[in-house]
Design an enzyme around this catalytic site. Structure first.
Site, short mmCIF file in Angstrom:
data_model
loop_
_atom_site.label_atom_id
_atom_site.label_comp_id
_atom_site.label_asym_id
_atom_site.label_seq_id
_atom_site.Cartn_x
_atom_site.Cartn_y
_atom_site.Cartn_z
CG HIS A 131 -1.56 -0.41 2.32
ND1 HIS A 131 -2.01 -1.14 1.25
CD2 HIS A 131 -2.62 -0.25 3.15
CE1 HIS A 131 -3.29 -1.41 1.43
NE2 HIS A 131 -3.69 -0.88 2.57
CD GLU A 132 -2.94 2.18 6.63
OE1 GLU A 132 -3.78 3.04 6.83
OE2 GLU A 132 -3.22 0.99 6.34
CG HIS A 163 -5.89 3.32 2.21
ND1 HIS A 163 -6.75 2.80 1.28
CD2 HIS A 163 -5.46 2.27 2.97
CE1 HIS A 163 -6.85 1.48 1.46
NE2 HIS A 163 -6.08 1.13 2.47
CD GLU A 191 -7.17 -2.43 2.00
OE1 GLU A 191 -5.96 -2.68 1.99
OE2 GLU A 191 -7.65 -1.56 2.72
ZN ZN Z 1 -5.60 -0.58 3.39
#
Ligand code: ZN
Length: 269
Positions: A134-135, A138, A195
């Site tokens: 997830h990171e 981004h 997100e």
């Molecule tokens: Zn996030």
């Protein structure tokens, strides 16, 4: 004055759209890697110098191992989808910091920090891969630079006509967009659409890296359970774990597994 702002906005809008390779959509981003990454690398080094970096432990090795597998998966995906040089400017680094704060983050250019406080919620290597995916997503999707670009447009509106963004101002925008360091708590949350995008991309690259995408929803359920406690995780302030997120990840897991199969990955850990 308003017309000048409009012209500037149009100029940036036309000249500064970058296509997100993962979604195929145009994004507003007029900060090239060459401007963002050096600031990120300097802030990252400063952060490491001021915090307690864990070296040589089983957990520290795990963070590095998961990070390398995830970034390598991202590289394979990008090459296979016609973006072979996309990660050339990235300088991946994965550090574990001794701190009870429940958090993890990735700065532009692939500079990652996990706090020891998030490890119990990760509950093992696969959970680390969920957060890592997830990171990293981004960072791959330039979400920080987009946030910074949106902020700069607002600022341009305030100082109409002043195209030249002086360095101190640019640093301010950077700090607002990332807030890493002493004011981590002040970090702005990503938008809901960023997100969602990071969840979807992260799920795919974790699967390609060989980690079970069906575990992602479980991680967020644990995060949600923790948020009901006396001290909600720091991570929750920028990553609200709602039922929509958990449902999305459940629905997307088969899609991620299918994507992994294209890369010959058919069993997961
Ligand atoms: Zn996030």
């Amino acid at each position: 004055m308003k017309r000048i702002v409009l012209i500037i906005a149009l100029f940036f809008g036309v000249s500064a759209c970058k296509v997100n390779p993962f979604t195929g959509q145009k994004t507003l981003n007029f900060y090239p890697n060459s401007q963002i990454f050096p600031m990120a690398f300097a802030q990252y080094d400063q952060f490491l110098g001021e915090n307690n970096v864990v070296k040589g432990t089983t957990e520290a090795h795990m963070i590095t191992r998961v990070g390398q597998r995830i970034s390598s998966a991202a590289e394979r995906w990008l090459s296979a989808n016609g973006h072979p040089g996309y990660l050339n400017d990235y300088k991946w680094e994965y550090n574990l910091v001794k701190d009870e704060t429940v958090n993890a983050w990735c700065m532009p250019g692939g500079k990652i920090v996990f706090y020891t406080g998030i490890l119990p919620i990760c509950n093992g290597e696969t959970g680390v891969a969920v957060v890592m995916g997830h990171e990293v997503a981004h960072a791959l999707a330039d979400h920080g630079a987009q946030r910074m670009s949106a902020g700069t447009l607002q600022q341009l509106g305030a100082v109409a006509g002043n195209i030249a963004i002086q360095d101190p101002q640019k640093r301010n925008m950077f700090n607002q967009a990332y807030g890493i360091g002493s004011q981590l708590g002040a970090m702005l949350p990503f938008s809901r659409s960023h997100e969602t995008e990071a969840d979807r991309i992260g799920l795919q690259i974790m699967a390609i890296a060989g980690y079970n995408p069906y575990e992602a929803a479980e991680l967020w359920k644990r995060m949600k359970a923790q948020s009901g406690g006396q001290a909600p995780p720091e991570f929750m302030s920028t990553h609200p774990s709602n039922d929509t997120r958990i449902n999305n990840l459940t629905v997307w897991a088969p899609e991620a597994a299918a994507e992994a199969a294209k890369f010959g990955v058919t069993s997961f850990k």
